[in-house]
Scaffold this active site. Structure first.
Site, short mmCIF file in Angstrom:
data_model
loop_
_atom_site.label_atom_id
_atom_site.label_comp_id
_atom_site.label_asym_id
_atom_site.label_seq_id
_atom_site.Cartn_x
_atom_site.Cartn_y
_atom_site.Cartn_z
N GLY A 168 30.18 -9.29 -46.89
CA GLY A 168 31.51 -9.68 -47.39
C GLY A 168 31.45 -10.28 -48.78
N CYS A 169 30.46 -11.13 -49.03
CA CYS A 169 30.33 -11.78 -50.33
C CYS A 169 29.93 -10.78 -51.40
CB CYS A 169 29.34 -12.93 -50.26
SG CYS A 169 29.93 -14.26 -49.17
N THR A 170 29.13 -9.79 -51.04
CA THR A 170 28.75 -8.74 -51.98
C THR A 170 29.96 -7.90 -52.35
OG1 THR A 170 26.48 -8.67 -51.16
CG2 THR A 170 27.29 -6.71 -52.31
N ALA A 175 32.27 -10.04 -54.65
CA ALA A 175 31.72 -10.20 -55.99
C ALA A 175 31.79 -8.89 -56.77
CB ALA A 175 30.28 -10.70 -55.91
#
Length: 167
Positions: free
Chosen positions: A56-58, A61
């Protein structure tokens, strides 16, 4: 679907729409520092993410990275903050070609000030973690939009649209 921005506080003690963005000064990727004072005078996007190099964070970003041209045209910087150590943040930034500053708040003071360090629950286990949250701050340093419990797909596009109205 991205949650609707709110004027309510995202969590107890957190900032609300219309309130001043809490001051911060943090080390950021590749030897940079990022501070609310250095961003003053122009609108900016501040997003909090749970952990570098997770799916999710990838995605989040990379969506912001892909949006930099549109945000740059509006002179709106993006800053990401997590509690990860700098070596993990820099490895993440290098791996995905992230050019905008990713800051570390290992002590959690900025996370607390923004009310994004919250109790979470997974499989019945309670723990403390970062609630994925994005704020849009105006040139005077006031919070104009808050997205709580962000769902990543399409989120960066929604932030760009809102940021365009401030630039």
């Amino acid at each position: 679907m991205t949650p609707t921005p709110t004027s309510e506080k995202p969590a107890d003690g957190a900032v609300a729409v219309g309130s001043p963005a809490p001051a911060f000064d943090l080390p950021a990727s590749f030897g940079r520092r990022v501070s609310s004072a250095s961003l003053h005078g122009r609108p900016w996007v501040l997003y909090f993410y749970p952990k570098a190099d997770t799916s999710g964070c990838t995605k989040e970003a990379c969506e912001f990275q892909g949006s930099l041209a549109a945000l740059g045209a509006a002179s709106v910087p993006v800053v990401g903050i997590s509690r990860d150590p700098m070596n993990a943040i820099e490895a993440f930034a290098r791996k995905f070609g992230l050019e905008f500053p990713l800051a570390t708040d290992e002590a959690g003071e900025t996370l607390d000030a923004y009310g994004v360090w919250v109790e979470k629950s997974m499989y019945g286990r309670k723990y403390m973690g970062i609630e994925r949250t994005t704020l849009l701050v105006d040139a005077q340093g006031r919070v104009t939009r808050i997205w709580n419990k962000v769902k990543v797909p399409g989120h960066a596009a929604e932030v760009i649209k809102a940021a365009g109205s401030l630039a």
